[in-house]
Enzyme design. Structure first.
Site, PDB file in Angstrom:
ATOM      1  N   ILE A 102      34.770  40.960  35.530  1.00  0.00           N
ATOM      2  CA  ILE A 102      35.957  40.680  36.335  1.00  0.00           C
ATOM      3  C   ILE A 102      37.147  41.482  35.821  1.00  0.00           C
ATOM      4  O   ILE A 102      37.190  41.842  34.633  1.00  0.00           O
ATOM      5  CB  ILE A 102      36.265  39.157  36.331  1.00  0.00           C
ATOM      6  CG1 ILE A 102      37.407  38.804  37.276  1.00  0.00           C
ATOM      7  CG2 ILE A 102      36.493  38.646  34.925  1.00  0.00           C
ATOM      8  CD1 ILE A 102      37.598  37.298  37.504  1.00  0.00           C
ATOM      9  N   CYS A 103      38.072  41.767  36.716  1.00  0.00           N
ATOM     10  CA  CYS A 103      39.366  42.369  36.379  1.00  0.00           C
ATOM     11  C   CYS A 103      39.182  43.819  35.921  1.00  0.00           C
ATOM     12  O   CYS A 103      38.690  44.651  36.665  1.00  0.00           O
ATOM     13  CB  CYS A 103      40.069  41.503  35.341  1.00  0.00           C
ATOM     14  SG  CYS A 103      41.812  41.865  35.077  1.00  0.00           S
ATOM     15  N   ALA A 104      39.558  44.128  34.696  1.00  0.00           N
ATOM     16  CA  ALA A 104      39.430  45.488  34.166  1.00  0.00           C
ATOM     17  C   ALA A 104      38.017  45.790  33.681  1.00  0.00           C
ATOM     18  O   ALA A 104      37.624  46.958  33.594  1.00  0.00           O
ATOM     19  CB  ALA A 104      40.414  45.692  33.017  1.00  0.00           C
ATOM     20  N   TYR A 124      40.043  44.863  39.254  1.00  0.00           N
ATOM     21  CA  TYR A 124      41.479  44.686  39.426  1.00  0.00           C
ATOM     22  C   TYR A 124      41.985  45.868  40.268  1.00  0.00           C
ATOM     23  O   TYR A 124      41.620  47.023  40.008  1.00  0.00           O
ATOM     24  CB  TYR A 124      42.171  44.646  38.064  1.00  0.00           C
ATOM     25  CG  TYR A 124      43.576  44.131  38.132  1.00  0.00           C
ATOM     26  CD1 TYR A 124      43.820  42.775  38.314  1.00  0.00           C
ATOM     27  CD2 TYR A 124      44.660  44.992  38.039  1.00  0.00           C
ATOM     28  CE1 TYR A 124      45.120  42.288  38.394  1.00  0.00           C
ATOM     29  CE2 TYR A 124      45.957  44.518  38.115  1.00  0.00           C
ATOM     30  CZ  TYR A 124      46.178  43.153  38.295  1.00  0.00           C
ATOM     31  OH  TYR A 124      47.465  42.683  38.379  1.00  0.00           O
ATOM     32  N   SER A 152      34.307  40.926  40.225  1.00  0.00           N
ATOM     33  CA  SER A 152      35.414  40.244  40.885  1.00  0.00           C
ATOM     34  C   SER A 152      36.732  40.880  40.435  1.00  0.00           C
ATOM     35  O   SER A 152      36.772  41.629  39.465  1.00  0.00           O
ATOM     36  CB  SER A 152      35.363  38.756  40.552  1.00  0.00           C
ATOM     37  OG  SER A 152      36.166  38.007  41.429  1.00  0.00           O
TER      38      SER A 152
END
Length: 186
Positions: A102-104, A124, A152
């Site tokens: 998720i994210c980075a 992200y 995600s």
């Protein structure tokens, strides 16, 4: 018993890490939190202190049903520089077992280490250009499943990611049970 590894590091996004750990434990998974740092306690991106169950180096001998990578910076950098974690991810992918990020982390841990070339993923939004330049197919969906890879976008999608993982590992019925208990949107 479903086994899940959640690596953590200084600078990790605490909302993502804690949501993954909490929701997967609610679902009945055995979740092991591993530090890639030299101490069990890490300081997350907003100053929250998290304590791991053990160190990453001790995790290589176990088979994991899923490895879930929280994001945040510089936490994702630390995860992406952990030789022990990268070897475990390679083994996970080679065996066809599930991996979530998720994210980075889809970019910083996976794409920068050439682990998801040709896969459809999200991350992200500020990292989407880099994800595309590293030979991944970028989706603007908030959570994406491509085979054994689940990705995600960030803190706001951590609950959605957790429920998607629960469904992938335990089925749609368990997703509903956990979502209703947590009063989350399903």
């Amino acid at each position: 018993m479903i086994t899940v590894l959640v690596p953590i590091a200084d600078g990790i996004e605490e909302l993502e890490a804690v949501t993954l750990i909490d929701m997967l434990r609610r679902a009945g998974a055995e979740v092991f939190v591993a530090s890639v740092m030299t101490t069990l306690q890490v300081q997350a991106s907003r100053g929250v202190r998290l304590v791991a169950d053990g160190f990453m180096d001790a995790c290589s001998e176990q088979d994991w049903d899923l490895i879930a990578l929280p994001g945040g910076m510089p936490g994702a950098d630390h995860l992406g520089q952990s030789a022990a974690l990268l070897e475990l991810i390679k083994t996970q992918l080679a065996s066809g077992k599930r991996l979530a990020a998720i994210c980075a982390s889809p970019v910083v841990v996976l794409a920068r280490n050439s682990l998801i070339e040709g896969k459809t993923a999200t991350c992200y939004p500020n990292f989407q250009g880099e994800l595309a330049s590293l030979n991944s197919i970028v989706s603007e969906q908030t959570t994406v499943v491509d085979g054994n890879l689940i990705t995600s976008q960030g803190p706001g999608t951590a609950m959605e990611l957790s429920l998607t993982i629960i469904e992938a590992l335990m089925g749609a019925e368990q997703r509903v049970v956990v979502a209703e208990a947590a009063r989350a949107r399903i």
